[in-house]
Design a protein around this motif. Sequence first.
Motif, mmCIF file in Angstrom:
data_model
loop_
_atom_site.group_PDB
_atom_site.id
_atom_site.type_symbol
_atom_site.label_atom_id
_atom_site.label_comp_id
_atom_site.label_asym_id
_atom_site.label_seq_id
_atom_site.Cartn_x
_atom_site.Cartn_y
_atom_site.Cartn_z
ATOM 1 N N SER A 43 10.267 15.419 31.620
ATOM 2 C CA SER A 43 10.459 16.924 31.515
ATOM 3 C C SER A 43 8.896 17.383 32.102
ATOM 4 O O SER A 43 8.133 16.694 32.310
ATOM 5 C CB SER A 43 10.440 17.214 30.143
ATOM 6 N N VAL A 46 8.898 24.784 32.268
ATOM 7 C CA VAL A 46 9.510 25.517 33.310
ATOM 8 C C VAL A 46 8.161 26.739 33.728
ATOM 9 O O VAL A 46 8.197 27.195 34.936
ATOM 10 C CB VAL A 46 10.433 26.541 32.462
ATOM 11 N N ASP A 54 16.491 24.868 39.353
ATOM 12 C CA ASP A 54 16.229 23.527 38.639
ATOM 13 C C ASP A 54 15.846 22.547 39.510
ATOM 14 O O ASP A 54 16.673 22.264 40.550
ATOM 15 C CB ASP A 54 17.458 23.169 37.902
ATOM 16 N N GLU A 78 17.375 23.256 32.442
ATOM 17 C CA GLU A 78 16.493 24.127 31.622
ATOM 18 C C GLU A 78 16.981 24.216 30.105
ATOM 19 O O GLU A 78 17.881 24.606 29.863
ATOM 20 C CB GLU A 78 16.394 25.648 32.183
ATOM 21 N N ILE A 79 15.881 23.517 29.233
ATOM 22 C CA ILE A 79 16.197 23.216 27.920
ATOM 23 C C ILE A 79 15.048 24.151 27.183
ATOM 24 O O ILE A 79 13.940 24.318 27.356
ATOM 25 C CB ILE A 79 16.151 21.995 27.398
ATOM 26 N N GLU A 80 15.553 24.992 26.228
ATOM 27 C CA GLU A 80 14.741 25.627 25.249
ATOM 28 C C GLU A 80 14.357 25.001 24.054
ATOM 29 O O GLU A 80 15.120 24.252 23.324
ATOM 30 C CB GLU A 80 15.400 27.052 24.676
ATOM 31 N N GLY A 84 8.394 25.994 23.994
ATOM 32 C CA GLY A 84 8.882 26.720 25.464
ATOM 33 C C GLY A 84 9.905 26.311 25.931
ATOM 34 O O GLY A 84 10.504 25.328 25.667
ATOM 35 N N LYS A 85 10.321 26.612 27.371
ATOM 36 C CA LYS A 85 11.423 26.097 28.115
ATOM 37 C C LYS A 85 10.617 25.006 29.012
ATOM 38 O O LYS A 85 9.729 25.130 29.615
ATOM 39 C CB LYS A 85 11.693 27.377 28.982
ATOM 40 N N ASN A 86 11.570 23.816 28.949
ATOM 41 C CA ASN A 86 11.441 22.854 29.787
ATOM 42 C C ASN A 86 12.404 22.255 30.571
ATOM 43 O O ASN A 86 13.492 22.686 30.432
ATOM 44 C CB ASN A 86 11.111 21.397 28.984
ATOM 45 N N TRP A 87 12.011 21.760 31.988
ATOM 46 C CA TRP A 87 12.993 21.288 32.840
ATOM 47 C C TRP A 87 13.334 19.655 32.373
ATOM 48 O O TRP A 87 12.249 19.146 31.927
ATOM 49 C CB TRP A 87 12.685 21.251 34.201
ATOM 50 N N ASP A 141 23.404 22.105 22.386
ATOM 51 C CA ASP A 141 23.214 23.538 22.285
ATOM 52 C C ASP A 141 24.656 23.953 22.406
ATOM 53 O O ASP A 141 24.839 25.441 22.280
ATOM 54 C CB ASP A 141 22.055 24.296 22.995
ATOM 55 N N THR A 144 24.620 23.230 27.278
ATOM 56 C CA THR A 144 24.161 22.456 28.232
ATOM 57 C C THR A 144 24.358 21.105 28.048
ATOM 58 O O THR A 144 24.432 20.412 26.835
ATOM 59 C CB THR A 144 22.545 22.461 28.317
#
Length: 279
Positions: A43, A46, A54, A78-80, A84-87, A141, A144
Amino acid sequence: MGNIEKAMETESFRDPLPAARQEGYWSYFKGSGEQLEVEFYQSAPVATAPKAPDPRAALAVYDTTWTELARDNSVSAEIEIPQGKNWVAVNRVNSMPGHYFFALSMDIPGHRAVMRESIEMEPFSENYLDLSGVILGSPPDGKTRLHSRQGVNILPRPSLRFATKEIITVYFEIYGLEADPEGRRSYLERVTVSLIKEDKSRLAGILDAINPWGKKSTSSLSLTFHRNPPGNAGVVAENFTIDTAELVPGNYSLLIEVLDNSTRRTALTGCFFDLVERK
């Protein structure tokens, strides 16, 4: 032949790109025959390049002479998460047991995201109870679908870092579970989560503090499951969740013990993870 040591001392390489904060780990499972199915989870934030699509993620596996043996490519999602947001990306290869090197990368515009490590993989038992490595993540979620094994969906957390009060999803596989004379399989599963190193930012007496809901914070928890998987043979995909609401921040060990009720044999697996204060 030149003087290699002198060349190394006098020449240098300056990467023109800033490094992205990349994180990841790996786990492996029983494959076909003697082969192993090895999965790598990586990861990057973002925020590194927020307007980029992505990024593609790559994996390369090498032998001890750095000869490339396998390669895999995937697209990150992209995962929340609370931080924060991560690839996040997952790559897979098949491999025989042994000692290898691997490299993971993400194509993040304007940044360098590459990590290299060594990997040591032991063969699984062919005739006895055995357990795979562990995947830690969060529940799906509903939007995704990043990772699935044996019909179980999970969003891996490559950093192995979770926020307090998060629900952690745990996945692993059981091999060699035997049936009883009636053709039924069953096992007892004991799960222990223990604090290894307490977060120094917390007060020394945190374990005795009372939270707003009137429950004591704790540094460990234990879970016990009695399972009756379907069928009398084959891989058992085991997954459960850990509620961290009452755990203090720190570095934790997760130990899983499985007892085959038919043979009375036991097997162990586990991993480590970090629990940080939710901001």
